[in-house]
Design a protein around this motif. Sequence first.
Motif, PDB file in Angstrom:
ATOM      1  N   GLN A 134       0.821  -1.204   0.000  1.00 51.59           N
ATOM      2  CA  GLN A 134       0.000   0.000   0.000  1.00 51.59           C
ATOM      3  C   GLN A 134       0.859   1.261   0.000  1.00 51.59           C
ATOM      4  N   VAL A 135       2.100   1.135   0.482  1.00 48.99           N
ATOM      5  CA  VAL A 135       3.003   2.289   0.531  1.00 48.99           C
ATOM      6  C   VAL A 135       3.689   2.529  -0.812  1.00 48.99           C
ATOM      7  N   LEU A 136       4.098   1.447  -1.489  1.00 54.35           N
ATOM      8  CA  LEU A 136       4.880   1.577  -2.721  1.00 54.35           C
ATOM      9  C   LEU A 136       4.208   2.426  -3.796  1.00 54.35           C
ATOM     10  N   PRO A 137       2.891   2.285  -4.057  1.00 53.71           N
ATOM     11  CA  PRO A 137       2.286   3.139  -5.082  1.00 53.71           C
ATOM     12  C   PRO A 137       2.375   4.627  -4.764  1.00 53.71           C
ATOM     13  N   PHE A 138       2.303   4.983  -3.471  1.00 52.78           N
ATOM     14  CA  PHE A 138       2.429   6.395  -3.113  1.00 52.78           C
ATOM     15  C   PHE A 138       3.855   6.896  -3.380  1.00 52.78           C
TER      16      PHE A 138
END
Length: 271
Positions: free
Chosen positions: A5-9
Amino acid sequence: MSINQVLPFVSTAIMGYFTVWVLQRYAVRRAPQFLFWGIGLAMFAAGSFAEAFLSLAWNPWVFFVWYLFGAALNAAWIGHGTLYLLVRKRWVHAVTGVLIVGSLFAGYLMLQAMPKLDAASFTTSKPVSEQYGTKVLKDGETAPAGAQTATTTYRGKEVTVVRGLLPLGTPVRLTTPFFNIYGLLTLVGGAIYSAYLFWRKRVMPNRVIGNVLIAAGALFIGSASTLTRLGYGQFLYLGELLSAILMFAGFRFAARPQPDEVPQAIAAPAD
C-alpha cells in the motif's frame, strides 16, 4: 498499512517530480517531445495515485482515472514524445491527431462503462489490476482462491465467469491493446534505437546509458503487468516503483550535458 500500500504512493511522488522536471524543460525549449513526455508522465502519476487509493478504499471515479490514464493511455503518450524526438516528418503531426482523437474516444467509452461497473466484486485485498476485468472460466478451469464467480449469458452461451469490475465485452477494453502496443514500440523501440545510434557513432555516452535505462524502465512495468495477469500481482507495485526510478534516471542521464556542450568561461586579459 502494508508495504504494497506504501509503494504506489512512493511511485506517485517520484513520477510527480519527474513530470514537473520534464514540463519545465518544455517551458524553456518548446520542444514537442517534452510536452508529450510530460503529459504521459502525468498520466502515469495519476494512475499510480489511483492505484494507491484503490488499495485502501473503493471509488468509481478513482477507478476511472486508474483505467483510462494508468492502464490505457500513458505508455502511448510517453512513446509519442519519443517519436517526436526521433522523427522530424510532417506525418508525425497526423499521428498526433489520431492519438488525441483515439484518447478522447477511449475516455468516452470509459464514461459509457461507468454505470455498468460491478463494484460489489471489488476488494482491497488484491491489486486493482488483478480484478478490473471479468474473465470467462474455460471448461475444466477452476477459479482462483477467493475469487467471486457468477453465471451469465455471453455471445449466446451460458458461461461461468470470475467477476471483475468491467463486464464482459466492455468496448473500452478493446482499445487498451492498441495504445499499449503503440507505446511499447515507440518508447522501448525508440530508446533502444537511439542508444544504438549514439553507441555506433561513439558520441554522447550519457544518452546511450539514458536510453537503455528508459527502455529497461518501460520493460519493467510491462513485465510486472504481465505477471499480474498471470496471477502474480504481488510484484506489480515493486515493478512500478522500479520503472519510475529507472525512467527518471534515464531521462536525467540523457539530458546531462557533455563536456563539449558546456560553455567554457573565457578569462579576461589582465590590464
